[in-house]
Design an enzyme around this catalytic site. Structure first.
Site, PDB file in Angstrom:
ATOM      1  N   GLU A 188      58.171  37.949  59.817  1.00 41.84           N
ATOM      2  CA  GLU A 188      56.836  37.665  60.366  1.00 41.84           C
ATOM      3  C   GLU A 188      56.187  36.549  59.571  1.00 41.84           C
ATOM      4  O   GLU A 188      56.208  36.565  58.334  1.00 41.84           O
ATOM      5  CB  GLU A 188      55.915  38.896  60.279  1.00 41.84           C
ATOM      6  CG  GLU A 188      56.204  39.961  61.301  1.00 41.84           C
ATOM      7  CD  GLU A 188      55.187  41.112  61.276  1.00 41.84           C
ATOM      8  OE1 GLU A 188      54.041  40.902  60.818  1.00 41.84           O
ATOM      9  OE2 GLU A 188      55.566  42.214  61.704  1.00 41.84           O
ATOM     10  N   ASN A 228      57.588  39.902  55.657  1.00 41.11           N
ATOM     11  CA  ASN A 228      56.475  39.475  56.510  1.00 41.11           C
ATOM     12  C   ASN A 228      55.453  38.780  55.613  1.00 41.11           C
ATOM     13  O   ASN A 228      54.984  39.385  54.643  1.00 41.11           O
ATOM     14  CB  ASN A 228      55.812  40.693  57.168  1.00 41.11           C
ATOM     15  CG  ASN A 228      56.754  41.445  58.091  1.00 41.11           C
ATOM     16  OD1 ASN A 228      57.860  41.005  58.380  1.00 41.11           O
ATOM     17  ND2 ASN A 228      56.305  42.600  58.574  1.00 41.11           N
ATOM     18  N   TYR A 235      51.973  35.953  55.144  1.00 42.47           N
ATOM     19  CA  TYR A 235      50.809  35.315  55.812  1.00 42.47           C
ATOM     20  C   TYR A 235      49.999  34.446  54.851  1.00 42.47           C
ATOM     21  O   TYR A 235      48.783  34.537  54.809  1.00 42.47           O
ATOM     22  CB  TYR A 235      49.927  36.409  56.437  1.00 42.47           C
ATOM     23  CG  TYR A 235      50.589  37.084  57.614  1.00 42.47           C
ATOM     24  CD1 TYR A 235      50.453  36.575  58.893  1.00 42.47           C
ATOM     25  CD2 TYR A 235      51.388  38.207  57.444  1.00 42.47           C
ATOM     26  CE1 TYR A 235      51.068  37.177  59.985  1.00 42.47           C
ATOM     27  CE2 TYR A 235      52.021  38.819  58.519  1.00 42.47           C
ATOM     28  CZ  TYR A 235      51.854  38.296  59.792  1.00 42.47           C
ATOM     29  OH  TYR A 235      52.483  38.884  60.870  1.00 42.47           O
ATOM     30  N   TRP A 294      55.560  35.518  64.031  1.00 41.99           N
ATOM     31  CA  TRP A 294      54.644  36.529  64.559  1.00 41.99           C
ATOM     32  C   TRP A 294      53.528  35.785  65.266  1.00 41.99           C
ATOM     33  O   TRP A 294      52.785  35.070  64.615  1.00 41.99           O
ATOM     34  CB  TRP A 294      54.062  37.397  63.433  1.00 41.99           C
ATOM     35  CG  TRP A 294      53.325  38.565  64.014  1.00 41.99           C
ATOM     36  CD1 TRP A 294      51.969  38.700  64.122  1.00 41.99           C
ATOM     37  CD2 TRP A 294      53.899  39.745  64.576  1.00 41.99           C
ATOM     38  NE1 TRP A 294      51.669  39.890  64.740  1.00 41.99           N
ATOM     39  CE2 TRP A 294      52.839  40.551  65.025  1.00 41.99           C
ATOM     40  CE3 TRP A 294      55.214  40.190  64.770  1.00 41.99           C
ATOM     41  CZ2 TRP A 294      53.053  41.786  65.643  1.00 41.99           C
ATOM     42  CZ3 TRP A 294      55.410  41.405  65.379  1.00 41.99           C
ATOM     43  CH2 TRP A 294      54.328  42.194  65.807  1.00 41.99           C
ATOM     44  N   ASP A 324      48.591  47.688  64.037  1.00 44.90           N
ATOM     45  CA  ASP A 324      47.800  46.635  64.654  1.00 44.90           C
ATOM     46  C   ASP A 324      48.167  46.408  66.123  1.00 44.90           C
ATOM     47  O   ASP A 324      48.454  45.284  66.524  1.00 44.90           O
ATOM     48  CB  ASP A 324      48.026  45.354  63.813  1.00 44.90           C
ATOM     49  CG  ASP A 324      47.186  44.186  64.274  1.00 44.90           C
ATOM     50  OD1 ASP A 324      46.046  44.409  64.715  1.00 44.90           O
ATOM     51  OD2 ASP A 324      47.682  43.042  64.196  1.00 44.90           O
ATOM     52  N   ASN A 375      58.522  49.287  59.602  1.00 36.90           N
ATOM     53  CA  ASN A 375      57.772  48.046  59.437  1.00 36.90           C
ATOM     54  C   ASN A 375      56.676  48.259  58.404  1.00 36.90           C
ATOM     55  O   ASN A 375      55.832  49.148  58.555  1.00 36.90           O
ATOM     56  CB  ASN A 375      57.117  47.627  60.748  1.00 36.90           C
ATOM     57  CG  ASN A 375      56.310  46.332  60.601  1.00 36.90           C
ATOM     58  OD1 ASN A 375      56.885  45.256  60.452  1.00 36.90           O
ATOM     59  ND2 ASN A 375      54.988  46.444  60.606  1.00 36.90           N
ATOM     60  N   GLU A 376      56.743  47.445  57.358  1.00 33.43           N
ATOM     61  CA  GLU A 376      55.676  47.398  56.361  1.00 33.43           C
ATOM     62  C   GLU A 376      55.267  48.771  55.841  1.00 33.43           C
ATOM     63  O   GLU A 376      54.071  49.069  55.732  1.00 33.43           O
ATOM     64  CB  GLU A 376      54.465  46.639  56.903  1.00 33.43           C
ATOM     65  CG  GLU A 376      54.779  45.189  57.214  1.00 33.43           C
ATOM     66  CD  GLU A 376      53.555  44.331  57.478  1.00 33.43           C
ATOM     67  OE1 GLU A 376      52.457  44.890  57.659  1.00 33.43           O
ATOM     68  OE2 GLU A 376      53.704  43.100  57.479  1.00 33.43           O
TER      69      GLU A 376
HETATM   70  C1  GCB Z   1      51.781  42.481  60.128  1.00 32.35           C
HETATM   71  C2  GCB Z   1      52.211  43.590  61.022  1.00 32.35           C
HETATM   72  C3  GCB Z   1      51.879  43.324  62.480  1.00 32.35           C
HETATM   73  C4  GCB Z   1      50.497  42.696  62.591  1.00 32.35           C
HETATM   74  C5  GCB Z   1      50.506  41.388  61.841  1.00 32.35           C
HETATM   75  C6  GCB Z   1      49.131  40.685  61.867  1.00 32.35           C
HETATM   76  O1  GCB Z   1      52.216  42.344  59.023  1.00 32.35           O
HETATM   77  O2  GCB Z   1      53.574  43.905  60.882  1.00 32.35           O
HETATM   78  O3  GCB Z   1      51.925  44.538  63.168  1.00 32.35           O
HETATM   79  O4  GCB Z   1      50.117  42.520  63.909  1.00 32.35           O
HETATM   80  O5  GCB Z   1      50.830  41.627  60.503  1.00 32.35           O
HETATM   81  O6  GCB Z   1      48.905  39.887  62.749  1.00 32.35           O
HETATM   82  O7  GCB Z   1      48.325  40.988  61.003  1.00 32.35           O
END
Ligand code: GCB
Length: 579
Positions: A492, A454, A456, A537, A168, A402-403
């Site tokens: 994150e 990480n 969200y 993040w 990303d 990462n991920e």
């Molecule tokens: C993640 C990634 C990062 C992305 C972020 C996002 O998990 O590690 O590279 O930019 O999410 O904002 O979706």
């Protein structure tokens, strides 16, 4: 690998500035027509260091997939006649073929690490011509991983590259870091490695040097007084009542290495790192990570080294009371790492292993996946990263990916090799890798010292439902703890936020939503005493590839791409001031 320094013996010439530049219109035409043989024609001016993508107004250059060519003429002074002369690139993204005066000198794969070659013999008297072919193509043997194919244009019938990325951030390319020519004497200091420990109030510096002559070392403190010295290519320096390198309170000694005709100065911070089952200890004291995942990214320059930006970023991190950052998702410039050493910012150093899929579970793509060649290259990149950054006090942990899709069955054997490799290189630093998979499915965190997650909630899942963040995040963190009995680091969490968009009640993309989102995540984090830190993040908004999920890039920054605060910055500042 030593950073080029200037002193009474060694000289450095920086080739930064305007270079000649030409994009290929037809695949590999520069190689077929041997553009390196003569001065480049039909060129435009291009700054170095910088990404080439956003400098001009030409969309075909911004989105170019394939090779571009750079050229620079230079002289080396006659007084360098007796010297050994080396050409060094801080980084070229992602592939470089370097020619000097029409002959191939070296090749390098990997967009974020330095490479060099001695040019003493290849130089000619007077003017010299340096030509560099640069490609941004990524496949499954590259880091970051990508897929590219050659397609035939349905309208023109011509063939062209098509690139698919599994990460990303915008695939900026070019000569991103300074190109330098430096000298050493013919008998020279090749490399130095230091590790440090403490013994009561004393600091111990273990050093080993590779050189062509007898070695003598001295250690000077910040006042310039010699506090220890030794003879021989390896040894231990005892520093009585040592000043330790502490987060936010850096102290650097200068290790002066003398080898008959050569001299090199290495700044050294004395500090220890240890990880227990629930703590991360720096100098024996629990350290709580407060900070960010970042990017090297800015308007127009793209990923080109910009010290104005670096200083601003560090000022902002100090203002907000951050004490650390992760070099997501690739090694950052050497100049930035030196700044972190000087300013006491703690760094988690990450290799460009992002976008790694192991097994074609869903058969969505027909292309291959991470393979044996990727693994070998991943190890080589870790070696190059270690060689570059091993002596930095600021680097407290390696992040090996990462991920990655760590629920896939090949992930465990793959990462067993990767972790064994970095541990063999560096037994002194802990190892982590950031996770996006579900805890039940993860196969690899048993290999790591710190579990990094990480997350969200209420962003990519349960959109807009802030109320789910606390219970889901808390449960999730507890599950990781229960499965692995290791310290957990949140590497994150973040929500896209359009600066200036205000909504009450808070809705997604508004500044108010970002504030509430972070508060709820932080409440969950605070309820888990095994969590050793929080990295939001992201530090600043950054450019991404084209997708309907991104409007002019990723907007999860606490700061805008121009490095100004969003509302959340003030909330986080207050929290980190008190934490
Ligand atoms: C993640 C990634 C990062 C992305 C972020 C996002 O998990 O590690 O590279 O930019 O999410 O904002 O979706």
């Amino acid at each position: 690998m030593l950073y080029p320094v200037e002193n009474e013996i060694r000289q450095v010439m920086d080739l930064s500035g305007i270079w000649e530049f030409r994009k290929e219109e037809k695949e590999e035409e520069g190689f077929h027509e041997k553009w390196y043989r003569k001065p480049l024609v039909h060129t435009i001016e291009m700054p170095v260091p910088a990404s080439y993508n956003d400098v001009t107004t030409d969309r075909s250059l911004r989105d170019h997939v394939g090779w571009v060519w750079y050229e620079k003429e230079f002289y080396v002074p006659d007084r360098w006649k007796e010297e050994r002369i080396v050409l060094r690139f801080g980084s070229v993204t992602h592939h470089a073929v370097v020619y000097l005066n029409g002959d191939e000198l070296m090749r390098h794969k990997g967009g974020f690490l330095p490479f060099e070659h001695e040019i003493t013999e290849a130089l000619q008297p007077g003017k010299n011509r340096l030509t560099v072919a640069v490609s941004n193509l990524l496949d499954w043997t590259c880091l970051p991983c990508g897929e590219h194919r050659i397609v035939q244009d349905e309208f023109t019938g011509e063939t062209r590259h098509e690139q698919e990325m599994h990460f990303d951030f915008f695939n900026y390319a070019g000569i991103h870091r300074p190109v330098k020519i430096y000298t050493t004497p013919m008998a020279y200091i090749h490399d130095i490695c230091v590790t440090t420990e403490t013994d009561g109030e004393d600091g111990l510096i273990h050093y080993s040097a590779e050189a062509d002559a007898q070695i003598h070392v001295t250690l000077t403190d910040a006042q310039g007084s010699i506090v220890a010295s030794a003879e021989g290519t390896s040894g231990i320096l005892r520093v009585q009542k040592a000043h330790l390198w502490n987060p936010g309170k850096a102290y650097l000694y200068d290790l002066e290495i003398y080898a008959e005709t050569d001299h090199y100065t290495l700044p050294v911070g004395i500090r220890t790192i240890r990880v227990t089952d629930r703590q991360f200890l720096i100098n024996g004291k629990p350290f709580y990570f407060k900070g960010f995942g970042k990017h090297e990214d800015s308007d127009i320059r793209g990923k080109g080294l910009d010290q104005v930006l670096n200083v601003r970023d560090f000022e902002l991190m100090k203002w907000i009371h951050a004490n650390s950052f992760r070099t997501s998702h690739y090694p950052y410039s050497e100049e930035l790492m030196q700044m972190a050493d000087r300013q006491g910012l703690v760094v988690i150093d990450e290799v460009p292993a992002v976008g790694m899929c192991f097994f074609d579970t869903h058969k969505v793509f027909t292309a291959e996946r991470v393979n044996e060649e990727t693994c070998a290259y991943h190890m080589q990149t870790l070696t190059e990263l270690y060689e570059r950054d091993k002596n930095h006090a600021c680097v407290v942990m390696w992040s090996v990916a990462n991920e990655a899709h760590t629920s896939d069955e090949e992930a465990l054997p793959y990462f067993s090799r990767i972790c064994a490799h970095i541990r063999a290189l560096d037994p002194t630093r802990p190892v982590t890798s950031t996770m996006c998979v579900d805890v039940a499915e993860d196969q690899i965190s048993q290999l790591l010292d710190v579990v990094s997650v990480n997350r969200y909630y209420s962003w990519y899942s349960d959109c807009g439902r802030i109320e789910v963040v606390y219970p889901k995040m808390k449960k999730d963190l507890e599950n990781w703890r229960e499965k692995y009995h290791k310290p957990v680091l949140v590497t994150e969490y973040g929500a896209d936020t359009i600066a200036g968009l205000h909504k009450l009640p808070e809705v997604m993309f508004s500044e108010e939503y970002q504030v509430e989102f972070l508060k709820e995540n932080n409440r969950a984090i605070d309820s888990c005493d095994f969590v050793i830190g929080e990295h939001i993040w992201c530090f600043a908004d950054f450019m991404t590839g084209y997708t309907v999920q991104r409007i002019d890039g990723n907007k999860k920054g606490i700061f805008t791409r121009e490095r100004q605060p969003k509302s959340a910055a003030f909330v986080i500042r207050q929290r980190w001031m008190e934490k």
